[in-house]
Design an enzyme around this catalytic site. Structure first.
Site, PDB file in Angstrom:
ATOM      1  N   ARG A 196       0.864  -1.189   0.000  1.00  0.00           N
ATOM      2  CA  ARG A 196       0.000   0.000   0.000  1.00  0.00           C
ATOM      3  C   ARG A 196       0.895   1.231   0.000  1.00  0.00           C
ATOM      4  O   ARG A 196       2.109   1.120   0.079  1.00  0.00           O
ATOM      5  CB  ARG A 196      -1.026   0.007   1.157  1.00  0.00           C
ATOM      6  CG  ARG A 196      -0.688  -0.717   2.384  1.00  0.00           C
ATOM      7  CD  ARG A 196       0.411  -0.107   3.191  1.00  0.00           C
ATOM      8  NE  ARG A 196       0.192   1.305   3.382  1.00  0.00           N
ATOM      9  CZ  ARG A 196       1.131   2.187   3.616  1.00  0.00           C
ATOM     10  NH1 ARG A 196       2.410   1.818   3.688  1.00  0.00           N
ATOM     11  NH2 ARG A 196       0.866   3.464   3.777  1.00  0.00           N
ATOM     12  N   GLY A 197       0.245   2.397  -0.090  1.00  0.00           N
ATOM     13  CA  GLY A 197       1.034   3.615  -0.219  1.00  0.00           C
ATOM     14  C   GLY A 197       1.205   3.940  -1.702  1.00  0.00           C
ATOM     15  O   GLY A 197       1.415   3.039  -2.525  1.00  0.00           O
ATOM     16  N   ALA A 198       1.101   5.248  -2.000  1.00  0.00           N
ATOM     17  CA  ALA A 198       1.010   5.666  -3.401  1.00  0.00           C
ATOM     18  C   ALA A 198       2.155   5.138  -4.272  1.00  0.00           C
ATOM     19  O   ALA A 198       1.925   4.524  -5.327  1.00  0.00           O
ATOM     20  CB  ALA A 198       0.978   7.191  -3.446  1.00  0.00           C
ATOM     21  N   ARG A 254      -7.208   0.174  -6.840  1.00  0.00           N
ATOM     22  CA  ARG A 254      -7.394   1.236  -5.829  1.00  0.00           C
ATOM     23  C   ARG A 254      -7.590   2.556  -6.570  1.00  0.00           C
ATOM     24  O   ARG A 254      -6.721   2.971  -7.331  1.00  0.00           O
ATOM     25  CB  ARG A 254      -6.169   1.311  -4.893  1.00  0.00           C
ATOM     26  CG  ARG A 254      -5.929   0.010  -4.184  1.00  0.00           C
ATOM     27  CD  ARG A 254      -5.639   0.027  -2.724  1.00  0.00           C
ATOM     28  NE  ARG A 254      -6.125   1.033  -1.860  1.00  0.00           N
ATOM     29  CZ  ARG A 254      -5.419   1.476  -0.821  1.00  0.00           C
ATOM     30  NH1 ARG A 254      -4.196   1.016  -0.585  1.00  0.00           N
ATOM     31  NH2 ARG A 254      -5.926   2.382  -0.002  1.00  0.00           N
ATOM     32  N   GLN A 268      -2.109   2.566   9.897  1.00  0.00           N
ATOM     33  CA  GLN A 268      -0.799   2.629   9.226  1.00  0.00           C
ATOM     34  C   GLN A 268       0.209   3.409  10.058  1.00  0.00           C
ATOM     35  O   GLN A 268       1.407   3.191   9.947  1.00  0.00           O
ATOM     36  CB  GLN A 268      -0.937   3.309   7.847  1.00  0.00           C
ATOM     37  CG  GLN A 268      -1.638   2.483   6.806  1.00  0.00           C
ATOM     38  CD  GLN A 268      -3.104   2.817   6.715  1.00  0.00           C
ATOM     39  OE1 GLN A 268      -3.729   3.201   7.713  1.00  0.00           O
ATOM     40  NE2 GLN A 268      -3.698   2.659   5.553  1.00  0.00           N
ATOM     41  N   ASP A 294      -1.682  10.886  -1.918  1.00  0.00           N
ATOM     42  CA  ASP A 294      -2.033   9.818  -2.853  1.00  0.00           C
ATOM     43  C   ASP A 294      -2.390  10.392  -4.215  1.00  0.00           C
ATOM     44  O   ASP A 294      -2.336   9.688  -5.221  1.00  0.00           O
ATOM     45  CB  ASP A 294      -3.191   9.004  -2.280  1.00  0.00           C
ATOM     46  CG  ASP A 294      -2.766   8.364  -0.969  1.00  0.00           C
ATOM     47  OD1 ASP A 294      -2.244   7.247  -1.009  1.00  0.00           O
ATOM     48  OD2 ASP A 294      -2.885   9.021   0.079  1.00  0.00           O
ATOM     49  N   ASN A 352      -4.988  12.803   0.740  1.00  0.00           N
ATOM     50  CA  ASN A 352      -4.150  11.931   1.572  1.00  0.00           C
ATOM     51  C   ASN A 352      -5.082  11.165   2.504  1.00  0.00           C
ATOM     52  O   ASN A 352      -6.306  11.355   2.497  1.00  0.00           O
ATOM     53  CB  ASN A 352      -3.131  12.777   2.353  1.00  0.00           C
ATOM     54  CG  ASN A 352      -2.038  11.930   2.967  1.00  0.00           C
ATOM     55  OD1 ASN A 352      -1.450  11.091   2.302  1.00  0.00           O
ATOM     56  ND2 ASN A 352      -1.783  12.107   4.257  1.00  0.00           N
ATOM     57  N   LYS A 353      -4.493  10.299   3.301  1.00  0.00           N
ATOM     58  CA  LYS A 353      -5.284   9.428   4.184  1.00  0.00           C
ATOM     59  C   LYS A 353      -6.326  10.235   4.965  1.00  0.00           C
ATOM     60  O   LYS A 353      -6.050  11.349   5.429  1.00  0.00           O
ATOM     61  CB  LYS A 353      -4.332   8.695   5.132  1.00  0.00           C
ATOM     62  CG  LYS A 353      -4.959   7.708   6.065  1.00  0.00           C
ATOM     63  CD  LYS A 353      -5.816   6.673   5.373  1.00  0.00           C
ATOM     64  CE  LYS A 353      -5.059   5.824   4.379  1.00  0.00           C
ATOM     65  NZ  LYS A 353      -5.973   5.020   3.511  1.00  0.00           N
TER      66      LYS A 353
HETATM   67  O1  MRU Z   1      -4.480   3.280   2.117  1.00  0.00           O
HETATM   68  P1  MRU Z   1      -3.003   3.389   1.993  1.00  0.00           P
HETATM   69  O2  MRU Z   1      -2.228   2.884   3.155  1.00  0.00           O
HETATM   70  O3  MRU Z   1      -2.467   2.900   0.668  1.00  0.00           O
HETATM   71  O4  MRU Z   1      -2.846   4.964   1.985  1.00  0.00           O
HETATM   72  C1  MRU Z   1      -1.786   5.587   1.514  1.00  0.00           C
HETATM   73  C2  MRU Z   1      -1.086   6.235   2.612  1.00  0.00           C
HETATM   74  O5  MRU Z   1      -0.338   5.588   3.296  1.00  0.00           O
HETATM   75  C3  MRU Z   1      -1.260   7.620   2.898  1.00  0.00           C
HETATM   76  O6  MRU Z   1      -2.356   8.254   2.466  1.00  0.00           O
HETATM   77  C4  MRU Z   1       0.043   8.326   2.719  1.00  0.00           C
HETATM   78  O7  MRU Z   1       0.076   9.364   3.585  1.00  0.00           O
HETATM   79  C5  MRU Z   1       0.300   8.772   1.317  1.00  0.00           C
HETATM   80  S1  MRU Z   1       0.883   7.512   0.316  1.00  0.00           S
HETATM   81  C6  MRU Z   1       2.533   7.833   0.300  1.00  0.00           C
END
Ligand code: MRU
Length: 367
Positions: A53-55, A94, A207, A248, A258-259
């Site tokens: 996960r994560g962008a 996603r 996370q 993201d 973002n999250k």
């Molecule tokens: O749902 P996720 O864990 O894939 O979400 C992404 C993230 O971890 C965050 O939004 C993050 O701050 C940005 S992605 C580098």
């Protein structure tokens, strides 16, 4: 970055084989498990169910996923059709992180017309590798630019650590290496600048408390986990010097998705005159969008993530329900922080104000 003293990336491949390796992030911080991915379907599941996960990392996973597709498609009658179908499937895993589509498109760009199947596979292999390396390089640059901001604060308050607040996980686990929001923290720590990180736990998937805290612990960076509602209080009492978050998807005008919960932190930071920076490689900027709130698709995930809590018990990892059986939940994965609340955007090309003119000054080719 280091895991028990050994260097790792979040994704890598075994040359000339159908094997891609990932760290199964669902198991962290309790178990460090490497998972082998050998088909595009497995890669789609790994992205959708958040083994990765994560962008940046889901972008790289999609790029390597395309390599698996190319190998799988080798014997298919319609090689190109097979590639295109799988590309759409990967892109749909996603919806918010634009890196996913960016990665798949980059792979297609590398496939020049008129090549034989064998040559296409080689092109895709090289493109996926280039993509992963570029992600790591961009994050390393972000670290250098962002560390300068921390250094400035340190010069002012040299008798104490610089207090940084972050939300979710935008560390190396969210990318191929280094991270975005945490890259400046690691760089400052390496330079010997005393730092302390307030880690938002980041419900519902945690996370922050699971991944960010683990990463920071592995690198020996002092940190404290807080519940998501604590940040405002800390800011009111002078306990936060600067906020660093990831993204993201960011519009060309500087609106930052973002999250979920990031927006509330930005509001509190604004109210308390605390600088609020969003860090991201340019692969996270969606150059087609101007209005983040209305144009960025927000992923809605399964309500079970909110209704239940997962953690470690004496009998191993377990999941417990934390709401009445009758209750329903809603689970938006992300929110959008409007550019007016963002002090600056940190990319691999430096720190800019969060507005179209300043961003384009760094990326004139997107004008
Ligand atoms: O749902 P996720 O864990 O894939 O979400 C992404 C993230 O971890 C965050 O939004 C993050 O701050 C940005 S992605 C580098």
């Amino acid at each position: 970055m280091k895991v028990n003293g050994k260097d790792y990336r979040t994704i890598w491949r075994e040359p000339d084989s159908n094997k891609i390796f990932i760290i199964d992030q669902r198991q962290l911080p309790f178990d460090f498990l490497i998972e082998e991915i050998t088909s595009v379907d497995e890669m789609c599941t790994a992205i959708a169910d958040m083994h990765v996960r994560g962008a940046g990392l889901i972008g790289a996973s999609a790029a390597y996923g395309m390599l698996l597709v190319a190998r799988e498609a080798f014997t298919a009658v319609d090689f190109n059709g097979h590639l295109k179908k799988a590309a759409e499937k990967l892109k749909a895993t996603r919806p918010t992180a634009v890196n996913l589509a960016f990665a798949v498109d980059k792979i297609f760009e590398a496939v020049k017309p008129g090549l034989r199947k064998e040559e296409i596979v080689v092109q895709i292999e090289e493109a996926a590798e280039r993509f992963a390396n570029a992600d790591a390089d961009m994050c390393r640059q972000i670290g250098l630019y962002g560390a300068a901001l921390i250094e400035e604060i340190h010069k002012k308050y040299s008798e104490r650590p610089v207090n940084i607040l972050t939300h979710c996980n935008a560390g190396w686990l969210a990318f191929v290496d280094y991270g975005s929001a945490l890259a400046p923290v690691y760089e400052a720590h390496r330079r010997g600048i005393p730092v302390h990180v307030w880690v938002d736990e980041t419900r519902p998937r945690n996370q922050g408390s699971k991944l960010t805290a683990w990463e920071l612990a592995m690198e020996g960076v002092p940190h404290t986990v807080i519940v998501d509602n604590t940040g405002g209080h800390l800011m009111q009492h002078g306990m936060v010097d600067i906020c660093f978050v990831g993204s993201d998807r960011t519009t060309r005008t500087g609106d930052v998705a973002n999250k979920i919960g990031t927006y509330l932190k930005a509001l509190a930071a604004k109210d308390n005159n605390i600088p609020f920076y969003a860090a991201m490689p340019s692969s996270t900027i969606d150059w087609n969008l101007r209005d983040g709130i209305n144009e960025i698709p927000i992923e809605e995930r399964n309500q079970d993530e909110v209704l239940c809590f997962e953690g470690l018990s004496e009998n191993g990892q377990m999941r417990v329900r934390i709401t009445p059986e009758e209750s329903q939940a809603v689970n938006y994965g992300f929110d959008v922080t409007p550019a007016r609340l963002v002090t600056g955007i940190i990319t691999e090309r430096g720190v800019t104000e969060a507005n179209e003119e300043s961003i384009l000054a760094r990326f004139p080719e997107k004008s």
